[in-house]
Design a protein around this motif. Structure first.
Motif, mmCIF file in Angstrom:
data_model
loop_
_atom_site.group_PDB
_atom_site.id
_atom_site.type_symbol
_atom_site.label_atom_id
_atom_site.label_comp_id
_atom_site.label_asym_id
_atom_site.label_seq_id
_atom_site.Cartn_x
_atom_site.Cartn_y
_atom_site.Cartn_z
ATOM 1 N N ASN A 247 0.825 -1.209 0.000
ATOM 2 C CA ASN A 247 0.000 0.000 0.000
ATOM 3 C C ASN A 247 0.861 1.260 0.000
ATOM 4 O O ASN A 247 1.710 1.441 0.865
ATOM 5 C CB ASN A 247 -0.911 0.003 1.234
ATOM 6 N N GLY A 248 0.641 2.120 -1.009
ATOM 7 C CA GLY A 248 1.360 3.387 -1.084
ATOM 8 C C GLY A 248 2.705 3.309 -1.767
ATOM 9 O O GLY A 248 3.344 4.339 -1.986
ATOM 10 N N SER A 249 3.166 2.108 -2.120
ATOM 11 C CA SER A 249 4.493 1.991 -2.730
ATOM 12 C C SER A 249 4.442 1.241 -4.058
ATOM 13 O O SER A 249 5.404 0.575 -4.429
ATOM 14 C CB SER A 249 5.458 1.274 -1.773
ATOM 15 N N GLY A 250 3.326 1.353 -4.753
ATOM 16 C CA GLY A 250 3.228 0.710 -6.052
ATOM 17 C C GLY A 250 1.867 0.912 -6.685
ATOM 18 O O GLY A 250 0.880 1.180 -5.993
ATOM 19 N N GLN A 251 1.826 0.799 -8.005
ATOM 20 C CA GLN A 251 0.576 0.893 -8.751
ATOM 21 C C GLN A 251 -0.058 -0.473 -8.945
ATOM 22 O O GLN A 251 -1.288 -0.606 -8.908
ATOM 23 C CB GLN A 251 0.833 1.509 -10.133
ATOM 24 N N VAL A 252 0.791 -1.473 -9.213
ATOM 25 C CA VAL A 252 0.300 -2.797 -9.580
ATOM 26 C C VAL A 252 1.182 -3.879 -8.970
ATOM 27 O O VAL A 252 2.358 -3.648 -8.660
ATOM 28 C CB VAL A 252 0.286 -2.989 -11.115
ATOM 29 N N ILE A 253 0.606 -5.062 -8.802
ATOM 30 C CA ILE A 253 1.373 -6.249 -8.445
ATOM 31 C C ILE A 253 1.093 -7.281 -9.522
ATOM 32 O O ILE A 253 -0.014 -7.819 -9.612
ATOM 33 C CB ILE A 253 0.972 -6.795 -7.061
ATOM 34 N N ASN A 254 2.094 -7.529 -10.373
ATOM 35 C CA ASN A 254 1.934 -8.446 -11.498
ATOM 36 C C ASN A 254 2.383 -9.845 -11.098
ATOM 37 O O ASN A 254 3.569 -10.079 -10.854
ATOM 38 C CB ASN A 254 2.749 -7.961 -12.698
ATOM 39 N N LEU A 255 1.422 -10.737 -11.010
ATOM 40 C CA LEU A 255 1.688 -12.123 -10.653
ATOM 41 C C LEU A 255 1.657 -12.947 -11.927
ATOM 42 O O LEU A 255 0.595 -13.317 -12.422
ATOM 43 C CB LEU A 255 0.648 -12.610 -9.645
ATOM 44 N N PHE A 256 2.845 -13.164 -12.497
ATOM 45 C CA PHE A 256 2.987 -13.862 -13.778
ATOM 46 C C PHE A 256 3.552 -15.256 -13.510
ATOM 47 O O PHE A 256 4.572 -15.390 -12.831
ATOM 48 C CB PHE A 256 3.944 -13.125 -14.716
ATOM 49 N N MET A 257 2.921 -16.285 -14.078
ATOM 50 C CA MET A 257 3.414 -17.656 -13.857
ATOM 51 C C MET A 257 2.850 -18.599 -14.908
ATOM 52 O O MET A 257 1.875 -18.282 -15.603
ATOM 53 C CB MET A 257 3.048 -18.139 -12.453
ATOM 54 N N ASP A 258 3.472 -19.776 -15.006
ATOM 55 C CA ASP A 258 2.936 -20.842 -15.856
ATOM 56 C C ASP A 258 1.612 -21.318 -15.277
ATOM 57 O O ASP A 258 1.481 -21.508 -14.057
ATOM 58 C CB ASP A 258 3.903 -22.025 -15.926
ATOM 59 N N TYR A 259 0.657 -21.564 -16.148
ATOM 60 C CA TYR A 259 -0.645 -22.062 -15.690
ATOM 61 C C TYR A 259 -0.511 -23.450 -15.078
ATOM 62 O O TYR A 259 -1.281 -23.820 -14.177
ATOM 63 C CB TYR A 259 -1.601 -22.107 -16.875
ATOM 64 N N GLU A 260 0.480 -24.202 -15.559
ATOM 65 C CA GLU A 260 0.693 -25.559 -15.042
ATOM 66 C C GLU A 260 1.146 -25.562 -13.591
ATOM 67 O O GLU A 260 1.283 -26.639 -12.992
ATOM 68 C CB GLU A 260 1.702 -26.298 -15.922
ATOM 69 N N THR A 261 1.376 -24.371 -13.014
ATOM 70 C CA THR A 261 1.611 -24.263 -11.575
ATOM 71 C C THR A 261 0.513 -24.999 -10.817
ATOM 72 O O THR A 261 0.770 -25.673 -9.810
ATOM 73 C CB THR A 261 1.636 -22.783 -11.145
ATOM 74 N N PHE A 262 -0.723 -24.879 -11.312
ATOM 75 C CA PHE A 262 -1.869 -25.429 -10.618
ATOM 76 C C PHE A 262 -2.125 -26.876 -11.046
ATOM 77 O O PHE A 262 -2.614 -27.142 -12.143
ATOM 78 C CB PHE A 262 -3.106 -24.561 -10.876
ATOM 79 N N GLY A 263 -1.741 -27.801 -10.180
ATOM 80 C CA GLY A 263 -2.032 -29.206 -10.403
ATOM 81 C C GLY A 263 -0.926 -30.006 -11.038
ATOM 82 O O GLY A 263 -0.879 -31.229 -10.895
ATOM 83 N N GLU A 264 -0.009 -29.352 -11.745
ATOM 84 C CA GLU A 264 1.088 -30.066 -12.401
ATOM 85 C C GLU A 264 2.410 -29.802 -11.697
ATOM 86 O O GLU A 264 3.047 -30.715 -11.192
ATOM 87 C CB GLU A 264 1.166 -29.667 -13.881
ATOM 88 N N HIS A 265 2.841 -28.543 -11.642
ATOM 89 C CA HIS A 265 4.081 -28.229 -10.916
ATOM 90 C C HIS A 265 3.844 -28.260 -9.414
ATOM 91 O O HIS A 265 4.710 -28.694 -8.657
ATOM 92 C CB HIS A 265 4.614 -26.850 -11.336
ATOM 93 N N GLN A 266 2.714 -27.764 -8.993
ATOM 94 C CA GLN A 266 2.283 -27.884 -7.602
ATOM 95 C C GLN A 266 1.058 -28.798 -7.599
ATOM 96 O O GLN A 266 -0.002 -28.415 -8.074
ATOM 97 C CB GLN A 266 1.931 -26.513 -7.017
ATOM 98 N N TRP A 267 1.221 -29.993 -7.114
ATOM 99 C CA TRP A 267 0.149 -30.982 -7.208
ATOM 100 C C TRP A 267 -1.053 -30.585 -6.358
ATOM 101 O O TRP A 267 -0.949 -29.801 -5.405
ATOM 102 C CB TRP A 267 0.662 -32.347 -6.773
ATOM 103 N N GLU A 268 -2.179 -31.174 -6.690
ATOM 104 C CA GLU A 268 -3.422 -30.847 -5.978
ATOM 105 C C GLU A 268 -3.293 -31.093 -4.483
ATOM 106 O O GLU A 268 -3.820 -30.324 -3.666
ATOM 107 C CB GLU A 268 -4.575 -31.681 -6.548
ATOM 108 N N ASN A 269 -2.565 -32.148 -4.092
ATOM 109 C CA ASN A 269 -2.467 -32.467 -2.665
ATOM 110 C C ASN A 269 -1.614 -31.482 -1.879
ATOM 111 O O ASN A 269 -1.536 -31.573 -0.644
ATOM 112 C CB ASN A 269 -1.956 -33.898 -2.459
ATOM 113 N N THR A 270 -0.968 -30.525 -2.565
ATOM 114 C CA THR A 270 -0.254 -29.461 -1.843
ATOM 115 C C THR A 270 -1.218 -28.399 -1.321
ATOM 116 O O THR A 270 -0.828 -27.551 -0.510
ATOM 117 C CB THR A 270 0.777 -28.768 -2.753
ATOM 118 N N GLY A 271 -2.454 -28.411 -1.818
ATOM 119 C CA GLY A 271 -3.432 -27.412 -1.418
ATOM 120 C C GLY A 271 -3.447 -26.177 -2.288
ATOM 121 O O GLY A 271 -4.075 -25.179 -1.939
#
Length: 449
Positions: free
Chosen positions: A230-254
């Motif tokens: 807050n107060g020290s930026g305009q945007v927070i860009n969260l860029f990542m591979d979509y395969e993060t979800f379920g492939e690189h980080q498996w479902e059992n990781t939460g």
């Protein structure tokens, strides 16, 4: 308070067969279609379907306040259409919400921006046409392969009038500056949207690491990190591979449960919102210019090109591929052209990487081969066979006296029924031979008001 921008990259390469020396001149196909279909379907069940369903659920729950952006490679889309077309339908449902934006990139996930302006231009056009046909959007933000950015890229993409380009918010480039602001390219003005790699990698790489001091990562904990800006930026860009979800980080990781609760935790602060990449570019004025005279990527600790061009095997093979451009296009054969472009996919050269130190685990995880030298051997064998095919084809053309003038046919897509304007693309483009078929297609799209 800053806006939050989620951007996901979706890509699956076409993997080569174990193409031996004895297959040269005998084996008709280069790509392991069975393996490619198997991997795509596996990742679809682990990632694409559940992740798309979750994103749709979040968009509907928050009545459009949650938004995301995707860059989907043409290589991925081709395979999805061939092997698992319901994946396309699930992305189309997201597109229809009005809360999802699709970006532009090179069709074949290639490094053409480093080797051939003409080929780069044609691949970007082809990809724009495919996105328009499948999702009803004309991309106006560009994301280069592996987030590679350098100053000259702004010169290349200015021909498309993109409003912004994505790049890595790397400390060595930023110095004292923050990635949480919008910047502008040097020379031709295009807005630069920088990845906040620390927060992005907390999800993409560190989420399941029990030795990480931030483990376990909860939605509330991550939201507090976002709110602290807050107060020290305009945007927070969260860029990542979509395969993060379920492939690189498996479902059992939460990881799915984390994502399910994250928007609510972030939106608890009344001044925070979610934006797409175009909305970010439209809303925020650049605070300054950034220069990257040498290519910067989002890969490895060096953030350079060494993941694809760091050794002699990689350098020799990629140069040999692009050296074929004139001959391949002189054949005016769509099959040879497509094969040549599939050989440009950056993953082939990534598999040849021999860096095994801090980045070793990452390269092993993404490698389709036991050794990088195997990737080099199989690729080289394919390349030798392909060069022979091209030479034989050209020789046959000469014998048959078929060397008369003819337009290059680069992309033939059924776009005549589109009702989508393509604003701001210069036709013709100075310095680039625009293929006649592509020019006609863009002309059709542009006139369909």
């Amino acid at each position: 308070m800053p806006s939050v921008c989620f951007y996901f990259h979706v890509h699956q390469p076409v993997r080569l067969k174990r193409f031996s020396l004895f297959d040269i001149g005998r084996e008709p196909g280069y790509f392991d279609e069975k393996k490619n279909a198997e991997i795509l379907r596996k990742v679809a069940q682990k990632c694409y379907y559940p992740a798309n369903n979750l994103i749709l659920e979040l968009i509907e729950r928050f009545e459009g306040r949650f938004k995301v952006s995707y860059s989907v490679s043409g290589v991925f889309l081709d395979q999805a259409m061939d092997y698992e077309p319901k994946i396309i339908e699930s992305f189309q449902r997201l597109a229809n919400t009005g809360c999802v934006e699709f970006l532009s990139e090179t069709y074949y996930h290639s490094l053409a921006s480093l080797y051939s302006e003409e080929e780069f231009f044609e691949q970007v056009l082809d990809h724009m046409l495919l996105i328009a046909r499948l999702f009803g959007q004309v991309p106006n933000v560009f994301r280069n392969t592996e987030l590679v950015y350098f100053d000259y890229l702004a010169h290349l993409i200015k021909r498309f009038h993109f409003k912004a380009v994505l790049c890595e918010g790397w400390d060595a480039i930023l110095g004292w500056r923050s990635p949480n602001f919008v910047y502008e390219t040097q020379g031709f003005p295009v807005k630069l949207l920088l990845k906040n790699y620390r927060l992005s990698d907390d999800i993409a790489f560190r989420f399941s690491n029990k030795d990480w001091k931030g483990w376990p990562l909860t939605a509330d904990k991550f939201a507090n990190w976002v709110h602290s800006i807050n107060g020290s930026g305009q945007v927070i860009n969260l860029f990542m591979d979509y395969e993060t979800f379920g492939e690189h980080q498996w479902e059992n990781t939460g990881v799915f449960n984390f994502m399910r609760h994250l928007p609510a935790a972030i939106l608890r602060h009344p001044d925070v919102d979610f934006v797409t990449v175009s909305e970010e570019a439209d809303r925020y004025h650049p605070v300054g210019t950034l220069s990257m005279p040498y290519p910067v990527s989002w890969a490895d600790t060096e953030r350079d090109l060494s993941a694809w061009l760091g050794n002699e095997m990689q350098q020799a093979t990629i140069k040999a591929v692009y050296a074929l451009e004139e001959k391949v296009k002189d054949t005016r054969d769509l099959e040879l052209l497509k094969t040549w472009r599939q050989l440009q996919t950056s993953d082939h050269f990534y598999y040849m990487c021999t860096k095994w130190f801090n980045d070793g685990d990452v390269h092993k995880y993404f490698n389709a081969y036991e050794r990088p030298h195997d990737a080099y051997i199989y690729f080289t064998n394919v390349l030798v066979d392909f060069i022979d095919r091209v030479e034989d084809f050209l020789a046959g053309m000469k014998v048959a006296n078929k060397q008369q003038e003819a337009p290059r046919i680069v992309f033939e897509a059924p776009v005549a029924d589109l009702n989508i304007p393509v604003p701001g693309i210069d036709l013709p483009v100075p310095g680039v031979e625009l293929p006649n078929a592509v020019a006609r297609q863009l002309g059709q799209v542009g006139r369909a008001q």
